[in-house]
Design an enzyme around this catalytic site. Structure first.
Site, PDB file in Angstrom:
ATOM      1  N   ASP A 157       0.862  -1.179   0.000  1.00 43.70           N
ATOM      2  CA  ASP A 157       0.000   0.000   0.000  1.00 43.70           C
ATOM      3  C   ASP A 157       0.896   1.225   0.000  1.00 43.70           C
ATOM      4  OD1 ASP A 157      -2.238   1.875   0.943  1.00 43.70           O
ATOM      5  OD2 ASP A 157      -3.259  -0.055   1.002  1.00 43.70           O
ATOM      6  N   SER A 194     -11.142  -1.500  -0.502  1.00 40.22           N
ATOM      7  CA  SER A 194      -9.871  -1.458   0.224  1.00 40.22           C
ATOM      8  C   SER A 194     -10.089  -1.818   1.687  1.00 40.22           C
ATOM      9  CB  SER A 194      -9.261  -0.062   0.143  1.00 40.22           C
ATOM     10  OG  SER A 194      -8.493   0.110  -1.012  1.00 40.22           O
ATOM     11  N   ASN A 220     -13.590  -1.224  -7.287  1.00 46.87           N
ATOM     12  CA  ASN A 220     -14.746  -0.349  -7.098  1.00 46.87           C
ATOM     13  C   ASN A 220     -15.376   0.073  -8.418  1.00 46.87           C
ATOM     14  OD1 ASN A 220     -14.171  -0.374  -4.321  1.00 46.87           O
ATOM     15  ND2 ASN A 220     -12.786   1.351  -4.534  1.00 46.87           N
ATOM     16  N   HIS A 271      -3.458   6.509   2.936  1.00 44.46           N
ATOM     17  CA  HIS A 271      -4.157   5.257   2.649  1.00 44.46           C
ATOM     18  C   HIS A 271      -3.552   4.088   3.429  1.00 44.46           C
ATOM     19  CE1 HIS A 271      -5.566   1.799   0.210  1.00 44.46           C
ATOM     20  NE2 HIS A 271      -6.623   2.555   0.028  1.00 44.46           N
TER      21      HIS A 271
END
Length: 399
Positions: free
Chosen positions: A68, A276, A205, A103
């Site tokens: 990430d 996520s 998504n 994030h």
């Protein structure tokens, strides 16, 4: 030059770094205090049946590799339990400011947040450790001749997966995705699975895109689409599939992905939306299982998750897979699976049925005695023939 676009799976869809940061907070929430966030996240933990699982495991001794953005290891919920790995791909998300760690910090908190004092956010595996492997999430990364999308020998994600497998990771959480498979990544996935590492990835998504609405299915996103990877979809508070959550056969299970509280750099709190968050939560559940059963292979972990997930009327659905993960039941099932897999030794005098034990079956091939006799006969024949030749030769010579 070819370019391969990596996307965060936080909120759909985004374009460029600025859009990523805005989309992360697509569901605005007023900053909450440590006590408030614990109450706000209650529904998430209840949906996963986490408190039941914590009676058995809290993730101690397990390392979850987080592929990430970088992580703020100084937030109270994560302090002392984050190891920073090498930067993979671009260094955009490895910089020290809060933007570059947003994030990754949020996902790490969902996996291993340990609260603070009487409050603070709790991750699913609050005693697990995090190995942070920073990688660009929403950039166009150049693809060189050695990184060909079809026959490439390397990629940032492949390097991250291999590094995790070689450096003590038990679980790898990947809240990112790109369209199209990559040979090096497939090989890295196989390598990690062979070393017993559980791989979890967000399904994406794209559920509200034009293609998804027209075809009632979404484009596949990788690494979720690789065989052996646990693809995760998102659901809301009611357990319904989130509209943005991609739906296709890569979705194995689902978890909360709407209004999910997370920790941001500096210790602030906010709500996240996207697959996520769902993937990070499932990675935390996998960590609970691996802490309890360190030798459990990845396919058996996946079986424990899918066989106990929330009921789906049709048995399987492309948006939620086999259902919403139940951490408590998954841990119980994992114990049953490991017990069944253990080899049972039987005493020599305890067998099914009566009578003498059956001997070993005959070895394949010819009868050993006959082969021995044949060999002796052949040797005698050769000896006799040789003797006769010698005798005749001597007689001929004497004449």
């Amino acid at each position: 030059m070819l370019r391969r676009r990596w996307r965060s799976a936080v909120s759909a869809p985004v374009a460029g770094l600025t859009a990523l940061l805005v989309a992360f907070c697509a569901v605005p929430a007023a900053p909450a205090g440590a006590a408030d966030v614990r109450e706000d996240q209650r529904w998430v933990l209840e949906a996963l049946n986490a408190e039941e699982a914590w009676k058995t495991s809290r993730g101690a001794g397990v390392t979850v590799a987080l592929v990430d953005s970088a992580v703020d290891a100084e937030v109270a919920e994560l302090r002392g339990r984050v190891t920073a790995g090498p930067v993979l791909g671009s260094d955009t998300f490895a910089r020290a400011d809060s933007t570059g760690r947003r994030h990754g910090t949020a996902m790490a908190s969902l996996i291993a947040g340990a609260g603070k004092g009487g409050g603070g956010l709790l991750g699913v595996a609050p005693e697990a450790r995090v190995l942070s492997l920073p990688m660009a999430l929403d950039e166009d990364l150049p693809v060189t001749a050695g990184d060909d999308l079809r026959t490439g020998r390397d990629s940032p994600l492949a390097r991250a997966i291999r590094y995790a497998a070689d450096n003590g990771a038990d679980v790898v959480s990947m809240s990112l995705g790109a369209y199209g498979p990559h040979r090096a990544e497939r090989e890295a996935v196989s390598y990690a699975l062979s070393r017993g590492v559980v791989l979890v990835a967000a399904a994406g998504n794209d559920g509200e895109g034009g293609y998804a609405e027209e075809k009632d299915t979404s484009f596949w996103s990788f690494p979720a689409g690789y065989s052996g990877v646990i693809g995760v979809g998102a659901v809301d508070r009611s357990g319904r599939p989130a509209p943005f959550s991609s739906g296709n056969l890569s979705v194995m299970v689902a978890a909360p992905g709407v209004d999910v509280p997370v920790v941001l750099p500096g210790g602030e709190y906010e709500s996240s939306q996207g697959t996520s968050s769902a993937a990070a939560l499932v990675a935390g559940v996998a960590a609970l299982i691996k802490a309890r059963h360190p030798e459990m292979p990845p396919d058996m972990v996946a079986r424990a998750l899918t066989s106990t997930a929330g009921p789906v009327p049709a048995g399987y659905d492309e948006h939620v897979g086999f259902g919403v993960v139940d951490a408590g039941r998954a841990l119980e099932r994992a114990g049953e699976l490991m017990a069944a897999a253990r080899q049972v030794t039987v005493a020599e005098d305890h067998r099914f049925g009566g009578g003498a034990a059956v001997g070993e079956p005959p070895r394949p091939g010819g009868d050993p005695l006959r082969l021995w006799l044949y060999g002796v006969s052949l040797a005698c024949s050769v000896f006799a023939f040789t003797g006769a030749v010698v005798v005749l030769s001597r007689r001929t010579a004497s004449r």
